[in-house]
Design a protein around this motif. Sequence first.
Motif, PDB file in Angstrom:
ATOM      1  N   VAL A  50      61.016  51.821  46.685  1.00  0.00           N
ATOM      2  CA  VAL A  50      60.085  51.064  47.924  1.00  0.00           C
ATOM      3  C   VAL A  50      61.199  50.813  49.122  1.00  0.00           C
ATOM      4  CG1 VAL A  50      58.046  50.482  46.639  1.00  0.00           C
ATOM      5  CG2 VAL A  50      59.954  48.888  46.920  1.00  0.00           C
ATOM      6  N   GLN A  51      60.557  50.618  50.275  1.00  0.00           N
ATOM      7  CA  GLN A  51      61.321  50.161  51.565  1.00  0.00           C
ATOM      8  C   GLN A  51      60.541  49.803  52.427  1.00  0.00           C
ATOM      9  OE1 GLN A  51      63.679  53.593  52.724  1.00  0.00           O
ATOM     10  NE2 GLN A  51      62.492  54.091  54.285  1.00  0.00           N
ATOM     11  N   GLY A  52      61.143  48.596  53.106  1.00  0.00           N
ATOM     12  CA  GLY A  52      60.582  48.100  54.428  1.00  0.00           C
ATOM     13  C   GLY A  52      61.453  48.287  55.623  1.00  0.00           C
ATOM     14  N   ALA A  72      64.436  39.662  57.389  1.00  0.00           N
ATOM     15  CA  ALA A  72      63.174  39.019  56.413  1.00  0.00           C
ATOM     16  C   ALA A  72      61.792  39.890  56.870  1.00  0.00           C
ATOM     17  CB  ALA A  72      62.872  37.493  57.203  1.00  0.00           C
ATOM     18  N   GLU A  73      61.822  40.609  58.102  1.00  0.00           N
ATOM     19  CA  GLU A  73      60.481  41.237  58.231  1.00  0.00           C
ATOM     20  C   GLU A  73      60.625  42.493  57.404  1.00  0.00           C
ATOM     21  OE1 GLU A  73      60.003  42.012  62.320  1.00  0.00           O
ATOM     22  OE2 GLU A  73      59.812  39.847  62.960  1.00  0.00           O
ATOM     23  N   ALA A  74      61.746  43.084  57.358  1.00  0.00           N
ATOM     24  CA  ALA A  74      61.740  44.436  56.549  1.00  0.00           C
ATOM     25  C   ALA A  74      61.704  44.054  55.139  1.00  0.00           C
ATOM     26  CB  ALA A  74      63.243  45.006  56.634  1.00  0.00           C
ATOM     27  N   GLU A  80      55.207  44.280  50.603  1.00  0.00           N
ATOM     28  CA  GLU A  80      53.862  44.611  50.809  1.00  0.00           C
ATOM     29  C   GLU A  80      53.914  45.889  50.121  1.00  0.00           C
ATOM     30  OE1 GLU A  80      52.687  44.315  54.651  1.00  0.00           O
ATOM     31  OE2 GLU A  80      52.997  42.122  54.971  1.00  0.00           O
ATOM     32  N   ASN A  81      54.729  46.808  50.433  1.00  0.00           N
ATOM     33  CA  ASN A  81      54.713  48.304  50.006  1.00  0.00           C
ATOM     34  C   ASN A  81      54.866  48.326  48.316  1.00  0.00           C
ATOM     35  OD1 ASN A  81      54.444  49.203  52.482  1.00  0.00           O
ATOM     36  ND2 ASN A  81      56.570  49.469  52.855  1.00  0.00           N
ATOM     37  N   ALA A  90      58.621  44.098  38.661  1.00  0.00           N
ATOM     38  CA  ALA A  90      59.930  43.429  39.302  1.00  0.00           C
ATOM     39  C   ALA A  90      60.469  44.230  40.149  1.00  0.00           C
ATOM     40  CB  ALA A  90      60.539  42.771  38.043  1.00  0.00           C
ATOM     41  N   VAL A  91      61.045  43.697  41.299  1.00  0.00           N
ATOM     42  CA  VAL A  91      62.230  44.292  42.208  1.00  0.00           C
ATOM     43  C   VAL A  91      63.491  44.492  41.733  1.00  0.00           C
ATOM     44  CG1 VAL A  91      62.783  44.609  44.598  1.00  0.00           C
ATOM     45  CG2 VAL A  91      60.312  43.935  44.118  1.00  0.00           C
TER      46      VAL A  91
END
Length: 122
Positions: A50-52, A72-74, A80-81, A90-91
């Motif tokens: 996943v990525q932001g 922080a926003e990314a 969320e994704n 877990a990430v």
Amino acid sequence: MNKFIKVAIIVLSMTSLSSCAVHNGLTSNLNNNTTEVVLTKNNYKIIEKVQGESEARYVLGFGGLNRNGLIAEAKSNMLENANIIGSSKAVINETVEVKQSLLPFVTKVKVIVSAYIVEFTE
């Protein structure tokens, strides 16, 4: 027109219309999280990556005032994704990449946070 002046005009035109980009990958752990996930047993499987993303533009050094923090926003977008709330996921292996595109008078900064999602089977 003098040949030197023609060449100078062409070189100035090319340099004023060109741009540069700088890319940094921050793979070290910059977090101060106290949660630890130990992956020593074969009780998990990697589900997906996943990525932001988050970005800001600056004109003559001004701009980006509506951003709280690009990393922080990314990271928030990535989580969320990931859709891990309420599950046994877990990430892991979080990576932060920063790309700066430099144009004349304008700078664009883009941050991409990516990670893998693991799901525990036991």
